[in-house]
Design an enzyme around this catalytic site. Structure first.
Site, mmCIF file in Angstrom:
data_model
loop_
_atom_site.group_PDB
_atom_site.id
_atom_site.type_symbol
_atom_site.label_atom_id
_atom_site.label_comp_id
_atom_site.label_asym_id
_atom_site.label_seq_id
_atom_site.Cartn_x
_atom_site.Cartn_y
_atom_site.Cartn_z
ATOM 1 N N ASP A 175 44.690 17.452 19.227
ATOM 2 C CA ASP A 175 45.820 18.352 18.947
ATOM 3 C C ASP A 175 47.027 17.511 18.551
ATOM 4 O O ASP A 175 47.642 16.860 19.385
ATOM 5 C CB ASP A 175 46.121 19.184 20.199
ATOM 6 N N HIS A 190 44.494 21.646 17.364
ATOM 7 C CA HIS A 190 45.286 22.536 18.224
ATOM 8 C C HIS A 190 44.559 23.840 18.535
ATOM 9 O O HIS A 190 44.636 24.360 19.655
ATOM 10 C CB HIS A 190 46.621 22.832 17.536
ATOM 11 N N SER A 236 49.637 27.297 23.369
ATOM 12 C CA SER A 236 50.623 27.090 22.315
ATOM 13 C C SER A 236 51.944 27.777 22.685
ATOM 14 O O SER A 236 52.517 27.447 23.725
ATOM 15 C CB SER A 236 50.069 27.607 20.977
#
Length: 389
Positions: free
Chosen positions: A327, A360, A161
């Protein structure tokens, strides 16, 4: 492995290497992208494993937006670290083999210099006087930490991320200091949709009357409601519809029928309220503003005339790009753009899309295929680098 500190008295000892907070930028301040000079400034960090004699086994782990410098064994809590599954003896990030470093980002609220720390010029918390930072600023601060630790070149930089943004920035800004790079569930730039989600969170914080124009610490208050709403909205983006449905469906919370009111009738509402409340207890609202803004500004191609391939031109770094099928915050096409840029630069790159319905946050969860892919990449790089067990 040998203890590098025993060979060189100028290098911090292994005990010191596992330290907590270091003051950097004392002699030379950090020049930020905004043009502001920052220094001295603090960076809080944690290390695992031992640095080998030639200092070639260091892995820099970059944390996500709300992460910290404790991916494993966080102090003062019984909760596991955010990468407890990944990091430790015999695990993918094997601390019997690698020396792992993780630092709280610049602008953070877990000990590194950020808006809740004290501004030496005023003696009060920085608040909004803290300069705006970027992902590149975070990475520059990390390189200063590496200099302090006596590490010239990383074996690998890795992160998910926002950590993927840092890893990419590190590989591009410091290719000579990077042997391998693993951006996970990331992108080469923050999308308009994600900037929009961040703006909703920031506005929730700034609309809270307890925010006090960013000076809430001086007023001995905290924008709890705004920060909780920001976290609730963001948390939805970390999951997939399948994961939410599997966990909660439309089940009611401690009742047999709806109340025809606005209490938390549904389990998913109760869950999000809990996530928001727990987040307020551990995170600083102004840090949330600064770090989300840093992500918004991230655009690796913009620094290179709008062409991502130029960012990777002549890079010696070995890349492994990883994405997850469910995601929707950083979808696979955004990882493919990174791969296309690397391919256009004839760079050494591997790519893997992991099949999962966990969204995610899959990079933080138990995903055996993900672990196998990453382990295989690191094993291959370790062999090329000449790292021995």
């Amino acid at each position: 492995m040998n203890d590098a500190s025993h060979a060189d008295p100028d290098i911090p000892s292994q005990q010191e290497l596992a330290g907590q907070v270091v003051e950097l930028g004392v002699d030379r301040p950090l020049r930020l992208d905004s043009g502001t000079d920052l220094g001295p400034f603090k960076i809080a960090y944690r290390t695992y494993g031992r640095l080998n004699a030639d200092r070639s086994n260091a892995i820099l782990v970059c944390h996500a937006l709300t992460g910290d410098q404790h991916p494993a064994d966080p102090p003062h809590t019984d909760r596991p670290g955010w990468w407890q599954r990944m990091l430790g003896p015999g695990k993918v990030l094997d601390t019997n083999r690698y020396f792992v470093i993780c630092a709280n980002v610049l602008g953070g609220c877990m000990g590194s210099e950020g808006p809740k720390e004290i501004n030496p010029e005023t003696g009060a918390p920085w608040g909004l006087d803290f300069p705006v930072i970027t992902i590149a600023d975070m990475v520059r601060a990390q390189t200063m930490l590496l200099d302090y630790l006596g590490i010239e070149k990383l074996f690998c930089v890795i992160g998910g991320s926002m950590g993927a943004m840092q890893a990419l920035q590190f590989g591009v800004s410091y290719p000579e200091r990077t042997f391998a790079c693993v951006p996970i569930a990331g992108a080469a730039r923050h999308s308009a949709q994600n900037i929009g989600f961040h703006e909703v969170g920031r506005q929730a914080i700034m609309a809270d009357p307890d925010w006090c124009d960013g000076a809430y610490l001086s007023h001995r208050t905290k924008p709890r409601r705004g920060l909780a709403v920001a976290r609730m909205a963001a948390h939805i983006t970390y999951l997939s519809e399948e994961a939410l449905h599997r966990k909660f469906g439309r089940r009611l919370q401690d009742r047999k029928s709806v109340t025809y009111g606005f209490d938390a009738d549904f389990q998913v509402e109760s869950y999000l309220r809990h996530q928001g409340s727990a987040f307020v207890d551990r995170f600083d609202a102004n840090s949330y503003l600064y770090i989300t803004r840093a992500m918004d500004y991230f655009d690796l191609a913009a620094e290179h005339g709008g062409l991502l391939a130029r960012a990777f031109k002549d890079t010696p770094v070995r890349y492994c790009v990883i994405s997850f099928t469910s995601d929707w915050l950083f979808p696979t096409p955004e990882s493919r753009q990174i791969v296309h840029g690397l391919n256009a630069a004839a760079a050494d790159v591997s790519f893997c899309e992991i099949e999962t319905d966990k969204g995610h946050d899959a990079f933080l969860l138990d995903e055996p295929e993900f672990f196998a892919v990453l382990n295989g990449f690191l094993e291959g790089c370790a062999s090329l680098r000449g790292l021995k067990i």
